[in-house]
Design a protein around this motif. Sequence first.
Motif, PDB file in Angstrom:
ATOM      1  N   ASN A   1      -5.148  17.979   0.672  1.00 40.20           N
ATOM      2  CA  ASN A   1      -5.636  17.107   1.506  1.00 40.20           C
ATOM      3  C   ASN A   1      -4.324  16.198   1.953  1.00 40.20           C
ATOM      4  N   TRP A   2      -3.642  15.872   1.171  1.00 38.89           N
ATOM      5  CA  TRP A   2      -2.648  14.759   1.361  1.00 38.89           C
ATOM      6  C   TRP A   2      -1.472  15.512   2.394  1.00 38.89           C
ATOM      7  N   GLU A   3      -1.478  17.027   2.375  1.00 39.80           N
ATOM      8  CA  GLU A   3      -0.533  17.468   3.176  1.00 39.80           C
ATOM      9  C   GLU A   3      -0.961  17.703   4.699  1.00 39.80           C
TER      10      GLU A   3
ATOM     11  N   THR B   1       3.554  -0.777  -6.844  1.00 39.87           N
ATOM     12  CA  THR B   1       2.318  -0.881  -6.322  1.00 39.87           C
ATOM     13  C   THR B   1       1.650   0.360  -5.873  1.00 39.87           C
ATOM     14  N   TYR B   2       2.016   1.314  -6.037  1.00 37.08           N
ATOM     15  CA  TYR B   2       1.551   2.405  -5.471  1.00 37.08           C
ATOM     16  C   TYR B   2       1.171   3.668  -6.754  1.00 37.08           C
ATOM     17  N   PHE B   3       0.128   4.413  -6.473  1.00 39.64           N
ATOM     18  CA  PHE B   3      -0.186   5.529  -7.504  1.00 39.64           C
ATOM     19  C   PHE B   3      -0.782   6.546  -6.775  1.00 39.64           C
TER      20      PHE B   3
ATOM     21  N   GLU C   1     -13.089  11.191  -5.114  1.00 38.27           N
ATOM     22  CA  GLU C   1     -12.292  11.940  -4.454  1.00 38.27           C
ATOM     23  C   GLU C   1     -10.907  11.986  -4.978  1.00 38.27           C
ATOM     24  N   TYR C   2     -10.306  10.594  -5.417  1.00 38.70           N
ATOM     25  CA  TYR C   2      -9.011  10.900  -6.376  1.00 38.70           C
ATOM     26  C   TYR C   2      -8.959  11.894  -7.464  1.00 38.70           C
ATOM     27  N   ASP C   3     -10.082  12.226  -8.326  1.00 41.87           N
ATOM     28  CA  ASP C   3     -10.075  13.063  -9.121  1.00 41.87           C
ATOM     29  C   ASP C   3      -9.796  14.508  -8.535  1.00 41.87           C
TER      30      ASP C   3
ATOM     31  N   THR D   1      -4.535  13.806   7.105  1.00 45.27           N
ATOM     32  CA  THR D   1      -5.899  13.389   7.318  1.00 45.27           C
ATOM     33  C   THR D   1      -6.374  13.139   6.089  1.00 45.27           C
ATOM     34  N   ASP D   2      -6.180  12.396   5.387  1.00 40.66           N
ATOM     35  CA  ASP D   2      -6.566  12.541   3.623  1.00 40.66           C
ATOM     36  C   ASP D   2      -7.800  12.823   3.156  1.00 40.66           C
ATOM     37  N   ASN D   3      -8.623  11.728   3.644  1.00 37.63           N
ATOM     38  CA  ASN D   3     -10.196  11.897   3.030  1.00 37.63           C
ATOM     39  C   ASN D   3     -11.003  12.431   4.169  1.00 37.63           C
TER      40      ASN D   3
ATOM     41  N   THR E   1       3.915  18.626   0.956  1.00 44.20           N
ATOM     42  CA  THR E   1       4.601  18.248   2.282  1.00 44.20           C
ATOM     43  C   THR E   1       3.536  17.557   3.187  1.00 44.20           C
ATOM     44  N   GLN E   2       3.994  17.341   4.482  1.00 48.20           N
ATOM     45  CA  GLN E   2       3.328  16.798   5.467  1.00 48.20           C
ATOM     46  C   GLN E   2       3.425  17.272   6.815  1.00 48.20           C
ATOM     47  N   PRO E   3       2.700  17.086   7.964  1.00 49.55           N
ATOM     48  CA  PRO E   3       2.656  18.018   9.176  1.00 49.55           C
ATOM     49  C   PRO E   3       4.236  17.902   9.732  1.00 49.55           C
TER      50      PRO E   3
ATOM     51  N   LEU F   1       0.867  -1.397  -0.007  1.00 50.11           N
ATOM     52  CA  LEU F   1       0.260  -0.085  -0.074  1.00 50.11           C
ATOM     53  C   LEU F   1       0.859   1.245   0.165  1.00 50.11           C
ATOM     54  N   TYR F   2       2.033   1.473   0.825  1.00 49.01           N
ATOM     55  CA  TYR F   2       2.756   2.453   0.825  1.00 49.01           C
ATOM     56  C   TYR F   2       4.278   2.137   0.883  1.00 49.01           C
ATOM     57  N   PRO F   3       4.842   2.065  -0.193  1.00 45.19           N
ATOM     58  CA  PRO F   3       5.985   1.214  -0.529  1.00 45.19           C
ATOM     59  C   PRO F   3       7.438   2.318  -0.467  1.00 45.19           C
TER      60      PRO F   3
ATOM     61  N   PRO G   1       9.477  17.056   1.417  1.00 43.35           N
ATOM     62  CA  PRO G   1       8.448  16.589   0.714  1.00 43.35           C
ATOM     63  C   PRO G   1       7.505  15.519   1.483  1.00 43.35           C
ATOM     64  N   HIS G   2       6.563  15.329   1.052  1.00 41.97           N
ATOM     65  CA  HIS G   2       5.743  14.247   1.874  1.00 41.97           C
ATOM     66  C   HIS G   2       5.914  12.704   1.466  1.00 41.97           C
ATOM     67  N   ILE G   3       6.363  12.603   0.366  1.00 38.09           N
ATOM     68  CA  ILE G   3       6.802  11.235   0.089  1.00 38.09           C
ATOM     69  C   ILE G   3       8.269  11.267  -0.737  1.00 38.09           C
TER      70      ILE G   3
ATOM     71  N   GLN H   1     -12.934   0.979   2.471  1.00 39.30           N
ATOM     72  CA  GLN H   1     -12.218   1.527   3.498  1.00 39.30           C
ATOM     73  C   GLN H   1     -11.125   2.672   2.929  1.00 39.30           C
ATOM     74  N   ARG H   2     -11.464   2.960   1.669  1.00 39.87           N
ATOM     75  CA  ARG H   2     -10.358   3.856   1.147  1.00 39.87           C
ATOM     76  C   ARG H   2     -11.304   5.125   0.324  1.00 39.87           C
ATOM     77  N   PRO H   3     -10.499   6.116  -0.027  1.00 42.76           N
ATOM     78  CA  PRO H   3     -11.125   7.204  -0.638  1.00 42.76           C
ATOM     79  C   PRO H   3     -11.908   6.660  -1.991  1.00 42.76           C
TER      80      PRO H   3
ATOM     81  N   LYS I   1     -13.962   4.044   7.182  1.00 39.23           N
ATOM     82  CA  LYS I   1     -13.411   4.714   5.870  1.00 39.23           C
ATOM     83  C   LYS I   1     -12.121   5.659   6.336  1.00 39.23           C
ATOM     84  N   TYR I   2     -11.179   4.909   6.559  1.00 39.23           N
ATOM     85  CA  TYR I   2      -9.759   5.946   6.506  1.00 39.23           C
ATOM     86  C   TYR I   2      -9.849   7.131   7.517  1.00 39.23           C
ATOM     87  N   TRP I   3      -9.853   8.291   7.210  1.00 37.08           N
ATOM     88  CA  TRP I   3     -10.027   9.363   8.011  1.00 37.08           C
ATOM     89  C   TRP I   3     -11.294   9.889   8.225  1.00 37.08           C
TER      90      TRP I   3
ATOM     91  N   GLN J   1       9.044   6.190   1.252  1.00 36.95           N
ATOM     92  CA  GLN J   1       9.153   6.879   2.714  1.00 36.95           C
ATOM     93  C   GLN J   1       8.272   8.160   2.917  1.00 36.95           C
ATOM     94  N   TRP J   2       7.472   8.136   3.873  1.00 33.61           N
ATOM     95  CA  TRP J   2       6.622   9.097   3.982  1.00 33.61           C
ATOM     96  C   TRP J   2       7.107   9.936   5.146  1.00 33.61           C
ATOM     97  N   LYS J   3       7.017  11.478   4.989  1.00 33.50           N
ATOM     98  CA  LYS J   3       7.240  12.233   6.023  1.00 33.50           C
ATOM     99  C   LYS J   3       6.867  12.090   7.527  1.00 33.50           C
TER     100      LYS J   3
HETATM  101  C1  DGY Z   1      -2.195   7.737   0.109  1.00 28.23           C
HETATM  102  O1  DGY Z   1      -1.873   7.332  -1.142  1.00 28.23           O
HETATM  103  O2  DGY Z   1      -3.338   7.509   0.634  1.00 28.23           O
HETATM  104  C2  DGY Z   1      -1.241   8.258   1.179  1.00 28.23           C
HETATM  105  O3  DGY Z   1      -1.602   8.346   2.332  1.00 28.23           O
HETATM  106  C3  DGY Z   1      -1.205   9.924   0.561  1.00 28.23           C
HETATM  107  O4  DGY Z   1      -0.121  10.398   1.392  1.00 28.23           O
END
Ligand code: DGY
Length: 432
Positions: free
Chosen positions: A164-166, A81-83, A207-209, A169-171, A107-109, A29-31, A71-73, A201-203, A357-359, A33-35
């Motif tokens: 929102n990704w910054e 495996t990630y988009f 929302e991705y648009d 609390t993404d969604n 960026t991120q917090p 899911l998250y392959p 940066p955030h990633i 469980q995901r956006p 659902k996530y956040w 480095q996230w900040k």
């Molecule tokens: C995601 O892809 O859902 C990440 O949390 C974005 O930072």
Amino acid sequence: MKEKLIKQAVQVLSNNFQKEGFTIPCKGLYPFQWKWDSGFIAIGLSYFNISNAKKEIETLLNAQWENGFIPHIVFHNESDTYFPGPDFHQSNLHFLSSKEYKSTGMTQPPVTGFVLQEMLRIASDKEGMLQFIETQIDKVYRNHQYFYKNRDIYNEGLVYIYHNWESGTDNSPIWDDIWETMNPPEYDFERRDTTHVDASQRPSKREYDYYLHIIEIAKEHNYDDTKIAELSPFLVQDPLFNAMLIKSNSALIGLYTKLGENEEKISQLKKWQEKSIKAFNEKLYNENLGAYVHYDLRNGKQIEFVSSSSFSPLFSGIPDEKKAKEIVNTMLTKFGGEDKYLCASFDPTSSRFNPKKYWRGPVWINLNWMLYYGLKDYGFIDVAQRVKEDSIELIKNDGFYEYFDSRKSNNGGYGGSDFSWSAALIIDLLHI
Ligand code: DGY
């Protein structure tokens, strides 16, 4: 039980550590480095592998841009495996971006300042840790300079996020009204997250648009901060983000004082701090809700919803005693029924609450970790203890998930499994 849980948590972190010197949040899911993940992870690593904890921070800060931006990633490695990956984000569009590392242009917090302080608290070799901090701290200071210079458009002490990704609390449902003001195209792309995690469980696709559209606007202007402030349909002063900056300011003041000979930086940090705390209390507090809220800069109004971010200022010493009492009362009334685990990420009494659902409702361990310390600092010992025990119980019952259902009757762990910050922060909570 305690020893077994710590052992399992250590195993999760060790499995997720990469040869390049950083820890992925979780496999698939998250392959990358996230900040803010890296910051929380370094806290857990400090208990059993100081060398990896230091690497975690170093690899993140090595990817800092020349203007101080982090940066955030960071895409140290390849992964399909990630988009959206590095080819979508194109950080090289910004003329000051890292020439060595590909990254996102958001960026991120700003957790890194207080993470260094936590690493010093945990390390038994204080001298060695202080020496390490000395090699990194100016990068964090430059990151704060970047924020106050580029992200505080009214020079009021509050910085904006443009995506929102910054926020981290993404969604969150907080953003729903902002999405209503936008009408992005329906992009054609292949989601990867829903191949790892159940889509419920995901956006959503729509929302991705919105998420991609904001990035496209930023890219059109080469990630120029001034242009983003002028044109981004998403421009928000977020209480969680600003509370983290304020907490990190305090940490930098403390650390520079310990290191000595940094009077100018300390004095600048104190100035930022005073201004930021004042503006935070004036602009982000909502008397009717008895909570801190987000401020929508683009549309000039507070966003009147309560989320776990509303309570994060406790962690940073922002509220006075009266406000602290009010927000804890709001937390207990809306989020704290006996049938619930503390603390849901969004107001369980709202029609926008979704416990899976996530956040949009689930409990997150990083927010609980901050709330535990914040509540304790303000003397709400029983509530702090409850947040801590709930966090431990959730992980013990469900495993090291990314997020958890707050309903005791319907509990479950959701999102990614063997999730690094859940493991890292539970190690800390089990030690104190
Ligand atoms: C995601 O892809 O859902 C990440 O949390 C974005 O930072």
